[in-house]
Structure formats: structure tokens, C-alpha cells
Design an enzyme around this catalytic site. Structure first.
Site, PDB file in Angstrom:
ATOM      1  N   ALA A  63      -2.325  -1.929  29.180  1.00  0.00           N
ATOM      2  CA  ALA A  63      -1.735  -1.280  27.983  1.00  0.00           C
ATOM      3  C   ALA A  63      -2.699  -1.981  26.842  1.00  0.00           C
ATOM      4  CB  ALA A  63       0.160  -1.638  27.998  1.00  0.00           C
ATOM      5  N   GLY A 102      -0.344  -1.675  33.625  1.00  0.00           N
ATOM      6  CA  GLY A 102      -0.369  -0.323  32.992  1.00  0.00           C
ATOM      7  C   GLY A 102      -1.443   0.005  34.282  1.00  0.00           C
ATOM      8  N   GLU A 105      -0.111   0.784  37.117  1.00  0.00           N
ATOM      9  CA  GLU A 105       0.519   1.733  37.400  1.00  0.00           C
ATOM     10  C   GLU A 105       0.404   3.284  37.125  1.00  0.00           C
ATOM     11  OE1 GLU A 105       4.724   0.563  35.545  1.00  0.00           O
ATOM     12  OE2 GLU A 105       3.746  -0.870  33.867  1.00  0.00           O
ATOM     13  N   GLU A 125       3.313  -8.200  33.303  1.00  0.00           N
ATOM     14  CA  GLU A 125       3.985  -8.117  32.436  1.00  0.00           C
ATOM     15  C   GLU A 125       5.201  -8.790  32.040  1.00  0.00           C
ATOM     16  OE1 GLU A 125       2.288  -3.649  33.765  1.00  0.00           O
ATOM     17  OE2 GLU A 125       3.270  -5.772  34.882  1.00  0.00           O
TER      18      GLU A 125
END
Length: 699
Positions: A63, A102, A105, A125
Site C-alpha cells: 500500500a 496489498g 493481495e 501489515e
């Protein structure tokens, strides 16, 4: 400026390129670009399959952390990933560099994954106080099973491509050195086989395993020491087994949102940025680093050997000087043993160790062996006269522009530099023990230290994979100066009635790995005793003096190394047990001073301990010993076990409120006006309604 996501088609294969330097972070523009590219692919009759890859050095590293704490703009990452997974045509993720958070993901939402051999993946995270919030806790266990998913998500660790394939995270590992080529080859093979579309969210996660989740919760709670995110992440993974897939995604997002709003997330994000900001020093704009290839080390004890291993591990050529042949042989054996331990722990391979011992490392007994060294680090006994004599010898034999560094915890680097004819080349390096393991390095800048010497110190730390903090000259620099102060606060509480064991327990509950008395035993009580004796001649007559630790040292109870300190240690034990004799010694000290003991709650213990730490930290910033409050935070996080999720003492003070800290100091000052006198900087900031963080931004 090029688009952060580009779409093209060649031979029936769509190429979706993420190009958002330096690490392809998932900014709003990247999310929107992925969404648009996916929509084009879905409608593009010329494209049968898509390859999603990253341009530059990595896939998608995660992210965009700069967006954390701000209102998120659409499209939201979970929605983008869900649309990738729902696509009726296959999307292949081609991974290189890192696919983290992310980024992984996104890859999990694709229908298959191929990775280069050098790629690494992970969901880190929890180290930022949150959890994977875009499907990671729901999709990963469907590929790896609960045990592996819980391990990766609660630890935040990264795994290489080979392990990722074994776990089922990636479908294949390519020996190609180009991610796009690897992705295209995989896509062509995929089309030839024409398998049924495999959506990760549709995979049955299998049996839950109640005992597994119970065991992981117990182990994680112990390891997390008060940090919320690893424990909440377990709840999110459990939702993959307790709920249908899309309900699990909703549960994950709700837990993610709760953590995003927490003080712990703010503390960990602060720590993340502070770790990077400490390298921004005034000298960096004034000079460049000197060449650094060969290093000399004076002293082959625990500290000198650890420094040697840290230098050798970074590829530097090292000559270690000891006083005689027998000492030199012992030093060589100790360095070899530490290198062997590195091999055993997987920190280096055996061939690297053998190459170091054969070509990069040697011992000597004559200072002349250091005549051509670029840098010499003195690591002898913490005694001013001994160190000054070493520097006089180095001044005589070392080449022009060689950097002369003293590894000292407290001593005046200006006085050491004055023993040479080249004070501009002298600097302090405060390594933390064990030096080959601990990441903090205080770079102590003396009055006459040249700018390029300071820059070289930071370059050395980076090469050694350490975090360098710039410190000015004073007794104890940043970290040990604070340690001396907050340890006094603990001692005063003990003399006034608190048990040292309750203080230790309260601070462990706060998030420290150990309390101050257990830390003293680990470091050796004789070290602090020597410091107290050294400072006694210049001690302010207003200072309250506590003597119970001296009574232990007079009995030669120096901590773990002697089997007794504040705690008793069975032979070979690293954890001690409370000692009734110590409590009796403390009681006798109280009685001799006429002190009537009182009880201290855990909350008051924390208030006093933290107020003392924060107040002294404010003084170091005001005096310029620390450049900024964030430098204090990094020092305490990396050198003294301050709980990372609290962000460091200055960030913690901002969280509590400087007016609250000031009120505590003024309350405590009623009993000891000298020790608890508020720092002028703290008073000014509190009265102006400002924070320590405002000084970081000013810097």
C-alpha cells in the site's frame, strides 16, 4: 509523466504493467489504473488472458503508506481485487522483487501466480499495526491452509519464491530473469492446458482446527506483548473458516478499520517513518562519505569481536589488534565462533564464512598493522586514560584521513579527540551489545568532527544494516543519558516502597521485553556502579542518592554473570527469580533513612517512569544532543526495547498529551524539585498546545 498502469495486447495476451516508481505502491492512481485496465481486458475480444506485472525493481511492494490516516479515495483495493477475481478470463500475476501486503493481495486475487526465483512475498501489515484488509486473511488460508497462513500473517515475515511455491502461494517459479517474459511463458502454457478458472475465494479452506487456533492465540499473545494487530489478525483468519467467503471479507474489513483507527497503528506508522528520517542529517548536504574498504579494530573482547563480525558480514576487510599473541588467538576464535553461529542461524552460508576467515579477517599484536586502514574502531575498556593512550598510538601510525572512532557508552569524545593531532577525523560510535546483532548505532559527533566523517559513519551503519542516530557529546549521549534518568526514577520508587519485581512486571505489561532491574542484571550491575562512582565527584549536591544497588555490587552480585543481582540465577539460566535477600537489603536502606514505605500502583509506576524518560528526552532535544524528537524515539526503539507499537517515548508523550505529562512532572516535583524539574522545551510546547511531532516536521 507516464500512466502508473498501462494496458496493451500482443498475440492474444493482455499486458497490464504497473509503473509507479520506486516500488509500485498501490496509490489511488494505481488502483484506478488497475480497475480501468481490468475493464478494458474484460471487454477486449482480442485478449484471451492477461499478465499483470510490475515495471522496475519490484512487483507491487504494498500500500501507499502516505495515504494511511487520511480518507481513502475510490476505487478501494478490496473492490479492485474482487473484480480481478470475478473476471471471466484468466489473469496471471508475474512476481519479481517483492509482493508485499496489498501487492500480494492483488496477486492472490489473480487466477494463477508465477514468481522469479529471487522474488519474496509476505503480508507484513501487523508490523504497521493493522492486518491484511483486502482479502489476504481470507484468500491466503485457502491456498496454504490455516497453519501457514496464521504463521505468515501474525509474524509479518517474508518468504522466498521456493517456499512460496511449497506453501501453495505461487503456482510456479521461473528461472527467467524478467518478470514479463516469465508471465508470458506461463500464460502461453496456461492457454495450451486450458484449465478451469481457479478463483481463490471459491476454494474450500478445509477443516478449521480449533486446537490450532487456540495454540496460535496463546503463543501470539506471549510474543506480541500487548500489540493488538497480531491477535486481531487471528480473528480475521478464523473468519475464513467460520463464515462464507464474502461475509469473511466483510469481517476482515471491519477488523481492519478498527485497527486503522487505533493509537497502535499510529505508533507503528510513526516508527516506520522515523526509522527512515533519522538518516536525514545536516552533514549529508555538506559532504560525501570517505572511501571505506579496510577497518581496524582495537580490542577483541565481546564488543570488539561483535563489531568485527558486523564489519566482516558487510564485506569489509578487518584487522583486529590485541595486546599479545594469546589474546589475539582468543579474539580470532571468538570471531570464528560468532560467524559459525551466523551460519547455524541461517544469517550467512558456510562458503561466505570460509571466505571471510580465509581472506577478509586477520589478527595482529602491533598497531603498525593498521597503517593503511580507512577506519579504526577502538573497543577497549571504558576508561578515559586507556582510550586516550590508544588514540595517541593510532594518531602516530594511521594514514592521513583515516577515521578514528571510539566505541564508548558514556565518555567525552571531545576529550578523546584532543589526544590526537587530528580531532576532525575522530568520531564516536556507540555500538549496542551484541554488536553483530543489535541494530542501533549512535554516531556521536564531537565539536571538531568533519562533516564527511559523520556521513561516513552513517554510510557504515547502512552497510552493516544498522540504524544510525546522530548524537551530540554529553554523558551517555542520547540513550544512556535517558537510561540513567529513568533508572533513577525506578530506584527512587523502590526506596520509597515499590518492589523492584513489581516495577519490572509493570513495565513488561507496558510492552518492554524486560524491566529495568532485569536489564541491569543482564548488562552487569558493575557497569552502572562504575558510572555512578565516576560521576560522584561532579554530582549536584541537590541530587537524591540511592544506595541499595551499590550494596549489591559490594557483595559482588553483578547480575547474570555472577548468578546473583536483583534476581537469583540458577547455573546457565537466563531468567532469574526474585531474591528475598535483595528485598531485605532494600528494607534496611529504607530503615536507615527513616523512609516509611508506601505502595505504588502499576499505573503510577508507568507515569513516573515515562515522565522521567520524556522529560530528559526533551532536554536532549533542546540542547541539540538529539536532532529531533524522532531521533530519541528511534534510539529507544532500537536500543532499549521500547515497545514499537507505542512509537517511542516522544510519540507516546504526544499520544498521552504534553499537558498531562507536564502536570505529572509538577506533581512529582513537590517531593523532589531538582529531579522532576520540567524541561523548558516541554513546558513551552505544552503551554502552546503543540506536540513533539511538530518539531520533527520543522526539522
Amino acid at each position: 509523466m507516464t500512466d502508473p498502469v498501462r494496458y496493451s495486447v500482443e498475440n492474444g495476451i493482455a499486458q497490464i504493467a504497473v509503473d509507479n516508481p520506486p516500488v509500485n505502491a498501490l496509490s489511488q492512481a494505481v488502483r484506478a489504473g488497475l480497475d480501468d485496465a481490468l475493464a478494458r481486458f474484460a471487454q477486449d475480444e482480442s485478449a484471451r488472458i492477461a499478465v499483470l506485472y510490475g515495471v522496475g525493481r519490484t512487483f507491487i511492494a504494498g500500500a501507499d503508506i502516505k495515504e494511511f490516516g487520511k480518507p481513502m479515495a475510490e476505487p478501494f483495493l478490496p473492490d479492485v481485487i474482487n473484480r480481478i477475481e470475478a473476471c471471466d478470463k484468466p489473469v496471471i500475476a508475474a512476481l519479481h522483487g517483492t509482493a508485499l501486503g496489498g501487492g500480494l493481495e492483488v496477486a492472490l486475487g489473480c487466477h494463477a501466480r508465477v514468481a522469479l526465483e529471487s522474488a519474496r512475498v509476505g503480508l507484513p501489515e501487523v508490523t504497521l499495526g493493522i492486518l491484511p484488509g483486502a482479502g489476504g486473511t481470507q484468500r491466503l488460508p485457502r491456498l496454504t491452509g490455516a497453519k501457514a497462513a496464521l504463521d505468515l500473517i501474525t509474524s509479518g515475515r517474508h518468504v522466498g519464491a521456493a517456499e512460496a511455491e511449497t506453501l501453495g502461494i505461487v503456482d510456479a517459479v521461473s528461472r527467467d530473469d524478467d518478470a514479463l517474459n516469465a508471465g508470458l511463458a506461463f500464460a502461453r502454457a496456461y492457454l495450451d492446458k486450458a484449465p478451469a478458472l481457479r478463483r481463490t475465494g471459491e476454494i474450500d479452506p478445509g477443516a478449521k482446527g480449533e486446537a490450532l487456533f487456540a495454540d496460535v492465540r496463546k503463543a501470539t499473545q506471549k510474543r506480541a506483548r500487548g500489540q493488538l494487530s497480531p491477535m486481531v489478525a487471528i480473528d480475521a483468519v478464523e473468519a475464513a473458516y467460520d463464515l462464507p467467503f464474502f461475509e469473511g471479507l466483510s469481517r476482515e474489513r471491519a477488523l481492519f478499520t478498527e485497527l486503522m483507527a487505533s493509537d497502535q497503528r499510529a505508533g507503528l506508522i510513526h516508527a516506520f517513518f522515523a526509522e527512515r528520517a533519522v538518516a536525514k542529517i545536516p552533514e549529508a548536504g555538506q559532504a560525501t562519505a570517505r572511501p571505506l574498504h579496510t577497518v581496524g579494530i582495537i580490542g577483541g573482547g565481546t564488543m570488539g569481536s561483535g563489531i568485527a563480525v558486523a564489519a566482516l558480514g558487510s564485506g569489509l576487510d578487518v584487522t583486529l589488534v590485541e595486546r599479545d599473541d594469546a589474546s589475539a588467538e582468543r579474539a580470532h576464535a571468538m570471531v570464528a565462533r560468532l560467524l559459525d553461529d551466523g551460519v547455524r542461524r541461517g544469517k550467512m552460508d558456510a562458503s561466505k564464512r570460509d571466505g571471510i576467515l580465509a581472506g577478509l579477517f586477520r589478527v595482529a599484536t602491533d598497531y603498525s598493522a593498521l597503517a593503511e586502514a580507512d577506519l579504526v574502531i577502538e573497543a577497549v575498556f571504558e576508561d578515559m586514560e586507556v582510550k586516550k593512550e590508544v588514540f595517541r598510538k593510532l594518531d602516530a601510525v594511521c594514514k592521513d584521513r583515516a577515521i578514528l572512532a571510539t566505541n564508548t557508552s558514556y565518555l567525552d569524545v571531545n576529550e578523546i579527540a584532543a589526544a590526537t593531532t587530528r580531532p576532525q577525523d575522530v568520531i564516536g560510535f556507540h555500538f549496542f551489545s551484541p554488536a553483530h546483532v543489535m541494530r542501533l548505532l549512535e554516531v556521536v559527533v564531537a565539536d571538531k568532527t568533519a562533516a564527511d566523517v559523520v556521513v561516513t559513519g552513517f554510510a557504515l551503519a547502512k552497510r552493516m544494516k544498522k540504524v544510525a542516530v546522530r548524537a551530540g557529546v554529553c554523558d551517555g549521549f542520547i540513550g544512556n543519558r535517558l537510561l540513567n534518568t529513568y533508572r533513577k526514577a525506578a530506584d527512587y520508587m523502590v526506596e520509597d516502597g515499590a518492589s523492584p519485581y513489581r516495577i519490572d512486571a509493570a513495565l513488561v505489561d507496558f510492552g518492554f521485553p524486560m524491566g529495568p532491574f532485569a536489564v541491569g542484571d543482564l548488562a552487569g550491575l558493575d557497569i552502572a556502579w562504575a558510572g555512578r562512582k565516576r560521576r560522584a565527584a561532579t554530582r549536584d549536591p541537590r541530587e537524591r542518592v540511592v544506595g541499595f544497588a551499590d550494596r549489591l555490587c559490594e557483595r559482588e552480585w553483578f547480575g547474570q554473570k555472577t548468578g546473583r543481582g536483583f534476581y537469583r540465577y540458577e547455573e546457565g539460566a537466563r531468567r532469574g527469580t526474585p531474591d528475598p535477600e535483595v528485598e531485605a537489603i532494600i528494607a534496611a536502606e529504607r530503615e536507615a533513612k527513616g523512609i516509611v514505605p508506601r505502595d505504588f500502583s502499576d499505573a503510577e509506576i508507568i507515569r513516573r517512569y515515562m515522565a522521567a524518560m520524556i522529560n530528559e528526552a526533551a532536554k536532549t532535544v533542546e540542547e541539540g544532543i538529539a536532532l529531533r524528537p524522532l531521533d530519541v524515539d528511534v534510539t529507544m526503539l532500537f536500543g532499549y526495547g521500547f515497545p514499537r507499537w507505542r512509537g517511542g517515548p516522544m510519540h507516546y508523550a504526544d499520544t498521552v498529551g504534553l499537558k498531562t505529562i507536564l502536570a505529572d512532572l509538577r506533581e512529582f516535583a513537590k517531593e523532589d524539585a531538582f529531579f522532576w524539574e520540567p524541561a523548558p522545551l516541554l513546558v513551552r510546547l505544552a503551554e502552546e498546545g503543540k506536540t513533539f511531532a511538530s518539531l520533527n516536521s520543522e526539522g
